[in-house]
Write an enzyme that holds these catalytic residues in place. Structure first.
Site, PDB file in Angstrom:
ATOM      1  N   LYS A 280       0.847  -1.193   0.000  1.00  0.00           N
ATOM      2  CA  LYS A 280       0.000   0.000   0.000  1.00  0.00           C
ATOM      3  C   LYS A 280       0.884   1.245   0.000  1.00  0.00           C
ATOM      4  O   LYS A 280       1.837   1.340   0.770  1.00  0.00           O
ATOM      5  CB  LYS A 280      -0.910  -0.006   1.223  1.00  0.00           C
ATOM      6  N   GLU A 367     -19.130  -5.455  11.357  1.00  0.00           N
ATOM      7  CA  GLU A 367     -20.066  -4.626  12.116  1.00  0.00           C
ATOM      8  C   GLU A 367     -21.126  -5.444  12.849  1.00  0.00           C
ATOM      9  O   GLU A 367     -21.538  -5.098  13.964  1.00  0.00           O
ATOM     10  CB  GLU A 367     -20.748  -3.619  11.186  1.00  0.00           C
ATOM     11  N   ARG A 395     -25.242  -1.834   8.433  1.00  0.00           N
ATOM     12  CA  ARG A 395     -24.971  -3.244   8.173  1.00  0.00           C
ATOM     13  C   ARG A 395     -25.339  -4.124   9.367  1.00  0.00           C
ATOM     14  O   ARG A 395     -25.393  -5.340   9.261  1.00  0.00           O
ATOM     15  CB  ARG A 395     -23.490  -3.422   7.843  1.00  0.00           C
TER      16      ARG A 395
END
Length: 630
Positions: A280, A367, A395
């Site tokens: 990244k 979640e 969610r």
């Protein structure tokens, strides 16, 4: 080459690996320059340049379907599909989206803002492909962070059972929006050592070939030894047990290795997973060396130093106010625990984590698990605080309703990014939590007008023991008001009058209070006296104050930076109906039945009509005898 001249990805098929390297460097330079002005998701995109180019070289988009999970890593995809000339407008009002957008391009086959959806979408597209008798490739690209989402495992299980031809690209950069956590993350870490196994296997093969007259028995024994070595050193068996053929790990910045493994996968029957290791932020030192992933999503910055360019603002971030209050309370309240689904950085909980490492639990992008886990904590007399963005709270709807509210458990929801969030657009606008939480029995829902009231609300929530309670707070900086030294409780279900008035009443809360005050002051200049009320408790309502307002037959204007359907204004209409009051002089302002796209919050508010000028006009409509213009 001039990236703005690219029309479609077909040109990539003519490029050799050296030419692809040159193109990759050009794309990185382009992204670093463009995003230094507009901001955006830089780190994730710098890490997938070679991977995206290899995918487009080996597949034929849009016939073959490339499905990006959490589409903020789709910038290179946008460049090679002919949208480089739109990057000045990325994430800007009426400009190009920072995520895949089906309306933008035929190459954007799936819209993704929330994680862990790509495998399910891919399975659906695969079923449709097979039923239609087609033979295109379906290729979901999912990150190691997104793999912590339960939905990804549900899809993985189904794909493995059905044995459909799907090529899953696992982009493993060891991070999502923050450092990844969990057993899967650790397993992937062990997989990254597979090159050690491969080298050992090659050396063993070479040695055996040097031994004469060994015969087949030893060779068979050695094969069994190599299989045991593989299981010990590479837990790729995890995916193989799910029914996938596993290739990898593959260097995600090596064009030859990428293309070779993709071609193997294309020839393999059944589901395939290619495990690709990327870095990244690759190619830009400030982002590449960032172990806290502050370059996940950035505003404008100075290219040379990586220094962020931001306007001076002495007011703290709303999320920082909440986090500091939690730290203060944790000093004396040993029942407080903090749970977050991969949002330690986003919700500014780093310092709490540092000071109370045993009382903060980052569960990764999960979640639903986070919510029910908080419920479990609450059953044992502890006080869990779940720090979560509004858009991600959606969610966990069933877990909030079924596991928390139904059992009337003392879970505190810290709903970050409530309201408009701006550049991330319609998948991230926090506009729906009022509507779905307000309908849940036992839930208390509140929103502060400033950071001082915010700290008192956090304290109130943590001493409240009558069931679940939620605090909404917006993105960005607070107002810079003076903070009280000691924390006090805010009486549940009480509002406060901020400005007195006798002609009409404005009921609002949070970010829209300032707008209401400014409108009332302008109306006062033409003789219209408007009462402004901080309706800080969205549920329960302040019934005593409402009864007084209705008894005085005052027109009411409600304002909310949220969806109108089932929202705060609807609650006022329901109250009027329940108590047999006329709704003739009640007007609601908010967001209509639509999704709100990306852009600055100021421009969006103007576009949807949440401004003080509209407030003035609506109040005047409620007062036909006082129609003087402001």
């Amino acid at each position: 080459m001039d990236l703005t001249t690219i029309k479609d990805p077909s040109f990539l098929k003519k490029l050799n690996n050296e030419e692809l390297e040159v193109l990759a460097n050009s794309i990185r330079k382009f992204l670093i320059e463009k995003l230094s002005i507009t901001g955006g998701h830089l780190g994730a995109n710098l890490g997938v340049v070679e991977l995206t180019l290899a995918l487009h070289k080996c597949f034929n988009s849009p016939t073959d379907k490339l499905i990006f999970d959490v589409g903020h890593q789709s910038y290179i995809h946008k460049i090679v599909t002919g949208r480089a000339n739109q990057f000045e407008s990325i994430r800007q009002y009426k400009g190009m989206s920072g995520f895949p957008k089906r309306a933008e391009s035929e190459h954007d086959v799936w819209e993704s803002g929330h994680s862990s959806t790509s495998l399910s979408a891919a399975m659906g597209m695969t079923i449709a492909r097979d039923l239609k008798g087609e033979n295109d490739f379906i290729v979901p690209i999912i990150g190691d962070g997104a793999f912590t989402g339960g939905m990804a495992f549900e899809a993985l299980n189904n794909i493995g059972h059905e044995q459909k031809n799907i090529i899953v690209i696992l982009n493993d950069n060891e991070m999502s929006i923050a450092n990844n956590v969990g057993a899967l993350h650790n397993a992937l870490g062990r997989m990254r050592s597979a090159d050690k196994y491969n080298k050992a296997k090659e050396e063993l093969d070479w040695i055996l070939k040097k031994i004469p007259t060994v015969g087949g028995k030893l060779a068979n024994a050695v094969e069994r030894i190599k299989d045991s070595m593989k299981q010990l050193m590479i837990p790729s068996m995890f995916f193989e047990e799910f029914g996938f053929t596993y290739y990898g790990p593959v260097d995600g910045h090596d064009f030859h290795a990428l293309q070779e493994n993709i071609q193997y996968a294309k020839k393999t029957e059944g589901p395939v997973l290619i495990h690709i290791i990327t870095r990244k932020g690759k190619g830009y030192h400030p982002a590449e060396s960032d172990d806290k992933d502050k370059w996940h999503g950035v505003g404008p910055y100075k290219i040379e130093s990586g220094e962020k360019i931001s306007p001076p603002n002495i007011a703290p971030l709303w999320s920082a106010v909440v986090s500091r209050t939690l730290e203060k309370i944790a000093e004396t309240n040993n029942k407080l625990t903090v749970i977050t689904p991969a949002m330690v950085l986003g919700s500014k909980l780093e310092n709490f984590q540092k000071n109370y490492p045993d009382r903060l639990f980052d569960v990764g992008i999960a979640e639903q698990h986070a919510t029910t886990m908080a419920a479990g904590v609450a059953t044992q007399g502890m006080k869990p605080f779940l720090a979560i963005y509004s858009t991600f709270l959606q969610r966990a709807y069933d877990q909030i309703l079924h596991d928390v509210c139904r059992q009337k458990l003392n879970v505190v929801f810290g709903i970050d990014r409530a309201g408009l969030v701006g550049a991330d657009g319609e998948t991230h606008q926090g506009l729906f939590d009022i509507s779905f939480l307000r309908s849940m029995p036992n839930m208390v829902l509140m929103m502060p007008k400033d950071e001082n009231e915010c700290q008192h609300m956090v304290y109130t929530a943590l001493v409240y023991n009558e069931g679940p309670i939620a605090i909404r707070y917006p993105r960005g900086n607070a107002l810079g008001v003076t903070m009280d030294e000691s924390l006090t409780t805010v009486p549940i279900g009480t509002w406060e009058i901020i400005k007195k008035g006798t002609d009409a009443v404005i009921l609002t809360f949070g970010t829209t209070i300032r707008m209401a005050i400014e409108a009332s002051e302008m109306l006062a200049n033409v003789g219209v006296s408007v009462r402004v009320i901080n309706a800080r408790f969205i549920k329960p309502l302040d019934e005593l104050m409402l009864l007084d307002i209705f008894a005085g037959e005052l027109p009411i204007l409600t304002i909310e930076e949220a969806i109108l359907s089932g929202g705060f204004g609807s609650a006022i209409l329901e109250f009027a109906e329940t108590h047999n009051y006329s709704a003739k002089y009640i007007k609601r302002m908010g967001i209509k039945d639509e999704f709100i796209e990306h852009g600055s919050v100021e421009l969006i508010l103007e576009q949807i009509g949440l401004t003080k000028q509209v407030v003035i006009r609506e109040v005047q409509k409620l007062l036909p005898t006082k129609q003087q213009r402001v």
